[in-house]
Enzyme design. Sequence first.
Site, PDB file in Angstrom:
ATOM      1  N   ARG B 100       0.823  -1.208   0.000  1.00  0.00           N
ATOM      2  CA  ARG B 100       0.000   0.000   0.000  1.00  0.00           C
ATOM      3  C   ARG B 100       0.863   1.265   0.000  1.00  0.00           C
ATOM      4  NH1 ARG B 100      -3.112   1.775  -2.581  1.00  0.00           N
ATOM      5  NH2 ARG B 100      -4.007  -0.307  -2.524  1.00  0.00           N
ATOM      6  N   LYS B 135       2.388  25.603  -4.100  1.00  0.00           N
ATOM      7  CA  LYS B 135       1.104  25.042  -3.648  1.00  0.00           C
ATOM      8  C   LYS B 135       1.203  23.516  -3.653  1.00  0.00           C
ATOM      9  CE  LYS B 135      -1.435  29.079  -5.318  1.00  0.00           C
ATOM     10  NZ  LYS B 135      -2.423  29.623  -6.260  1.00  0.00           N
ATOM     11  N   LYS B 167       5.388  40.760  -4.026  1.00  0.00           N
ATOM     12  CA  LYS B 167       3.953  40.712  -4.309  1.00  0.00           C
ATOM     13  C   LYS B 167       3.263  41.992  -3.863  1.00  0.00           C
ATOM     14  CE  LYS B 167       2.239  36.474  -4.189  1.00  0.00           C
ATOM     15  NZ  LYS B 167       1.817  35.119  -3.726  1.00  0.00           N
ATOM     16  N   GLU B 197       5.432  40.463  -8.969  1.00  0.00           N
ATOM     17  CA  GLU B 197       4.081  40.154  -9.440  1.00  0.00           C
ATOM     18  C   GLU B 197       3.378  41.451  -9.801  1.00  0.00           C
ATOM     19  OE1 GLU B 197       1.745  37.545  -6.857  1.00  0.00           O
ATOM     20  OE2 GLU B 197       0.025  38.853  -7.168  1.00  0.00           O
ATOM     21  N   ASP B 218      -0.249  38.124 -13.132  1.00  0.00           N
ATOM     22  CA  ASP B 218      -1.230  37.351 -12.382  1.00  0.00           C
ATOM     23  C   ASP B 218      -2.643  37.640 -12.866  1.00  0.00           C
ATOM     24  OD1 ASP B 218      -1.856  35.471 -10.410  1.00  0.00           O
ATOM     25  OD2 ASP B 218      -2.407  37.061  -9.004  1.00  0.00           O
TER      26      ASP B 218
END
Lengths: 279, 279, 279, 279, 279, 279
Positions: B100, B135, B167, B197, B218
């Site tokens: 597994r 992420k 940012k 950004e 963005d």
Amino acid sequence: MTALPRIILEPIVRAALVEDFGLAGDVTAGLLSPSARFSGRFAARSAGVAAGLDCAALACALVDPAIVFTAHVADGAALAPGAALATVEGPAASVLAAERTALNFLTHLSGIATLTRAFVDAVEGTGARIAATRKTLPGLRAVQKAAVTAGGGWPHRYGLGDAVLVKDNHIAAAGGIEPALAMARAHAGHMAVIEVEVDGLDQLEAALACGPDVVLLDNFSLADLAEAVARAKGRAVLEASGGVSLATVRAIAQTGVDVISVGALTHSAPALDIGLDAM
Amino acid sequence: MTALPRIILEPIVRAALVEDFGLAGDVTAGLLSPSARFSGRFAARSAGVAAGLDCAALACALVDPAIVFTAHVADGAALAPGAALATVEGPAASVLAAERTALNFLTHLSGIATLTRAFVDAVEGTGARIAATRKTLPGLRAVQKAAVTAGGGWPHRYGLGDAVLVKDNHIAAAGGIEPALAMARAHAGHMAVIEVEVDGLDQLEAALACGPDVVLLDNFSLADLAEAVARAKGRAVLEASGGVSLATVRAIAQTGVDVISVGALTHSAPALDIGLDAM
Amino acid sequence: MTALPRIILEPIVRAALVEDFGLAGDVTAGLLSPSARFSGRFAARSAGVAAGLDCAALACALVDPAIVFTAHVADGAALAPGAALATVEGPAASVLAAERTALNFLTHLSGIATLTRAFVDAVEGTGARIAATRKTLPGLRAVQKAAVTAGGGWPHRYGLGDAVLVKDNHIAAAGGIEPALAMARAHAGHMAVIEVEVDGLDQLEAALACGPDVVLLDNFSLADLAEAVARAKGRAVLEASGGVSLATVRAIAQTGVDVISVGALTHSAPALDIGLDAM
Amino acid sequence: MTALPRIILEPIVRAALVEDFGLAGDVTAGLLSPSARFSGRFAARSAGVAAGLDCAALACALVDPAIVFTAHVADGAALAPGAALATVEGPAASVLAAERTALNFLTHLSGIATLTRAFVDAVEGTGARIAATRKTLPGLRAVQKAAVTAGGGWPHRYGLGDAVLVKDNHIAAAGGIEPALAMARAHAGHMAVIEVEVDGLDQLEAALACGPDVVLLDNFSLADLAEAVARAKGRAVLEASGGVSLATVRAIAQTGVDVISVGALTHSAPALDIGLDAM
Amino acid sequence: MTALPRIILEPIVRAALVEDFGLAGDVTAGLLSPSARFSGRFAARSAGVAAGLDCAALACALVDPAIVFTAHVADGAALAPGAALATVEGPAASVLAAERTALNFLTHLSGIATLTRAFVDAVEGTGARIAATRKTLPGLRAVQKAAVTAGGGWPHRYGLGDAVLVKDNHIAAAGGIEPALAMARAHAGHMAVIEVEVDGLDQLEAALACGPDVVLLDNFSLADLAEAVARAKGRAVLEASGGVSLATVRAIAQTGVDVISVGALTHSAPALDIGLDAM
Amino acid sequence: MTALPRIILEPIVRAALVEDFGLAGDVTAGLLSPSARFSGRFAARSAGVAAGLDCAALACALVDPAIVFTAHVADGAALAPGAALATVEGPAASVLAAERTALNFLTHLSGIATLTRAFVDAVEGTGARIAATRKTLPGLRAVQKAAVTAGGGWPHRYGLGDAVLVKDNHIAAAGGIEPALAMARAHAGHMAVIEVEVDGLDQLEAALACGPDVVLLDNFSLADLAEAVARAKGRAVLEASGGVSLATVRAIAQTGVDVISVGALTHSAPALDIGLDAM
């Protein structure tokens, strides 16, 4: 539903932060004044179910105890698009450094809770339970199972030691279902549940005759599931698995099985879109 | 593409096994004779791209060095339905206990490689690169980034210390793009890439004037992306992010941006269906 | 300059305390009354630059949260002989048990900051930056790099994954500088800096033609460094290394190189003499 | 001299590798063919004493068991400039990735052994022993003490639990040397050495009268050291500390003290220049 | 009975060795020539049951892979006085350094197996099982439960998550046995055993009526145990606990209870006398 | 007696909690309302000596900082049957989850302190000290030695590096007691105690002639112990070991030996019966 205690969460959250901070920490934070503050709101961008709030709170606390994290909902809460999960306030350099780790927990675990809730809703009224499996992502089983619970599902086994699960290879090695379940009964302590996997109706009666606690009906057709329910007459908990999707789960539940286990809850749930908005 | 060394993989694989083995180990293994052997094949049930072979091999080795794991393909290989990734042979109790965990690595990481390959194929011929983001799922960043690479994508930043990423909050705190990028340049060592950004075309020229290495566009519309490419004239690497899906990615790439970063590669890739078949 | 967060410092400080406390703890502490208090001052015995204050504070906090540690200066502060870095007050048994670990961090890291400042002062006005290397002491890279920063230097790479650094063996393996740098460009993501090491002027033009971000001029004579600066015309950041000492560094800087990297900052800095004086 | 077993070395070496490999591993290694081999020799660039060979060997083994590391000398061996410490052969990508960590151990620990040997040679024939202190670098005490031993020195206390060391603060708290040493005797088990620090001759007789095992003469003048030796008449081991340098150590030894402890051995030893030369 | 895999044993054995080796390792080993060999036999000094052989073997292997450890019996074997459990051969310095840790595992775990066997033998023929509890020594639960199994006993719960165990405080909080067990049923997944503790016969029928899997009869008299068996008529597994000793256990078993749980197996088993004899 | 600092206790207590909480935490806690409180008293069920209070307190704090743990006695306090060691108040779910781990520390360590006190009381007035050995349970040495101290005993060596202990195998390897002790003296630093084990009176004079700090008289008869005391005339500390029980220890002490070491204190002490009573 019980929240996981810090003794379980801390190693998982700490590992995530160590990954992100490396040796240098947040090299962009130097652009911020040490006295700068940041207030923000973790908000859902689409509808879903909340999970992972304790992880996000702990991520913030481990980065800087001066961050104030205030949960607005509990794990399991339904979220409308735009709904706030939590607010956060504190030193800007700390909050922005913790942001991504906190979001990675929230989006992943809320994604699991959201998918679980969809399955749970799909079987509403049938009496069937939706359960997770051991098909979890490495290192994340404790929090993934908790997220399934937040979504209304059930955790199933946490590991290889939780229950005896007799599968085809064990049956083959033992020389049949009867000897396999006899060995299982002899090996299992009085606190161990015994589950046996059967691949077709022909194995069912032999399995039930041995008195297992649970019979796993793997990849049965709907007709065979219904027949299995009819034959079992409540002698064991019946669990269906294999080929379960949102499209098929209600029909499966309507056959009368007790539990439907779904690996996708933990191995394939898409993230719920959640962001941190400055306030 | 370089495989990850054991010094990186071992803590991740060990954590996964510890989770599954708990204090009791595999209580079902007692049904198997100590002398029983098991031969099996890890096979793809649907088409995809292989990844995680080193993790699966290490999981087997840490459970029992007597297990012989033989990879049939390398990470990055295209898999037809039914294709074998690896074979495994050894004591039945050991192989079935490791199964597994090995599968959890293979299915998750191959799922990432498969999704990445789909994005890469979608932009073929445009010159655009597909990149991951931060992420990632907690604790799994190293192996997830490697799986993205196996699928033909690029890893982007590994953590907060890898590059300066300016940012909106940093710009606001610094009082504008120029002072923010001036501070960034002053804070960054000569080995640090500086990325900024921007949220709209109106910020682009100011950003480019400061000489960043990369500009992150963005949530730009396709038209604005194309306009940004035209205005930038190669003065910086242009990276698009936001709203990227398999349906939209080719059009985005055709605007001429250099890099398209996609969080879904690591936070929402469904598992590739892989099983262990007895041979 | 950003202080390192606790998520980075804690494992390092905890390891140091575990080493010193062993299984028995401080066997001399039994001579002190549990109610005895101790107030002391961490004071420099010679001139230098402060570093490691967060480590010392954390060492005290991990031994006993009842210790009050008050920093009088920040990392990077110039210290005259006798200057106080911090005061400490608390249960005598706790403070005296924490003393050596706190001092070991302060003296070592302030030693690094002090040596770095000497190099930085030596090149004042030339525009050259002083940078550390990966020649750090095992387990201490994060805090050593931070101490270099406190002294006015720059951290350079934190590890093998931070940048592509093409050296002689890679060039030989690839069959020359051009193919090596072509491979480097093909392998490197858009966030990776590419540095190439050249051993003589004859390699310089070939290297520059490939557009690396940084060229490392290893063991060049002063004349060759100056010639390299003239030839490069700003096409890449030029970094000098090899044979750098306080006696030679200003002349090196005056050749016009951008960065001078010095392994001695982290592998050979003598400790700054700091003691804990009872108050 | 006993080599340190792997159970002690492994966590230290592993931590150093984890630092250097991060999440990405060696991004430059991708330029090398997987089949490329590398043979090299760790060679001293200046004269010194070898130490850290086990650490370097283990660093190579943990990166890749396929690396063959062959020590040419043992810890403690005198090295002429150019002398080989070890040879290494294996996959080029593995050897080059392990190189820096292996060198960081060799250069630091050989530096300590070299400095220790200089002190030991300086006191040759006097009967005095050179000892280290607890002024070690965080996390490295076990290997630093072993390197001191390799240089001919002695390790002294390994931690707070190894011996009772009564210092000025304990004496003040106890109300004098007699009560302090009486308490020490009462608190110490039969396996614990008792050492007392005295700051002047006036304290010496009181200290000796209490029968300590060792008296630490802190910052005594040469004349006072000689007088202390004369007065003690062998009633305790006499250890001198404070203001010890290569310039002063022989004169200190000639006063007749038994042990001279030198913090600089571990907190300020410059690295020995060692490199890895391709063969 | 399944042996525990190395993934479970290694952290426990490693921690024991780290404790014993500290920073200095075996300072007495320096008296032995590096080429000296040692052959010895782990032999029981009194009769008992073997356990912990895998731990002892692993302790030797972690100290030095050159030690050859050959088990002569398996866990669970009956040992006559003088019987050999294993032989060991290897470098004398390594074997003597590993000796104490290996013996500490063997003597403790064989002590548990021996005590367990005495209880098991005492109830022979009655059909009652002897089970351990969660009253284990901190950090040793996995190996203690395995030793109980080696002695013929059963492990019972491994932790708080293994089963729902409803005790007096839960009953009080829920407002009675019925609501408590109704809540337990509602909270427990289909893989969870539900056990309820009752303190007297008056609670028994109410408990049984709710269909628990196991009823724990705590501190019942023999008469009440017999009465409980009569009343239960097989509706649940009956477990007796409290006041169990070798003197009382057979009478308890003869009441017809299914399981007798004994905390003393793990919290109070005296060590079995085992030594290492030179051969 | 000095309490162990948290830096030593925390890894031990954390490991115990991790064992008990697993991945699921306390599945029975879900029956309790989150607002339910619990007040209880840790009370001795039989007479004994308290130890482990810091461990129990820390177990509670690590489960939930909201638990208020109030010690009523200190380690080493004599307990009458029914005496309270501590009270605890807090969220019921937290207290009940921490209960077993806290009790496991209290009962085991108080058991050690109680047995130690019995030995200490048995030799009262003789001047002999009761000491523990390295025969401790894996992972628990620090807290077991502290419990021995709480009972009035002495810790003896904490590990292989604490003192040179020359045993029969070392003597045989060295070619006799004189060369063995000469080597020991040459190998031992000035802070190391040297102990030699002798198996009979015939070895005693040879051993004493070499000036060891301690002579271990292993398995001597009472007559031989007395004779050894007479012959030694205070030239070394004399330690008796082997065949020591509560029945024999006073007679052994009356022979005049200085120290009696007893492995049973740590390897065979039965738990003290302590429970948590609701208040």
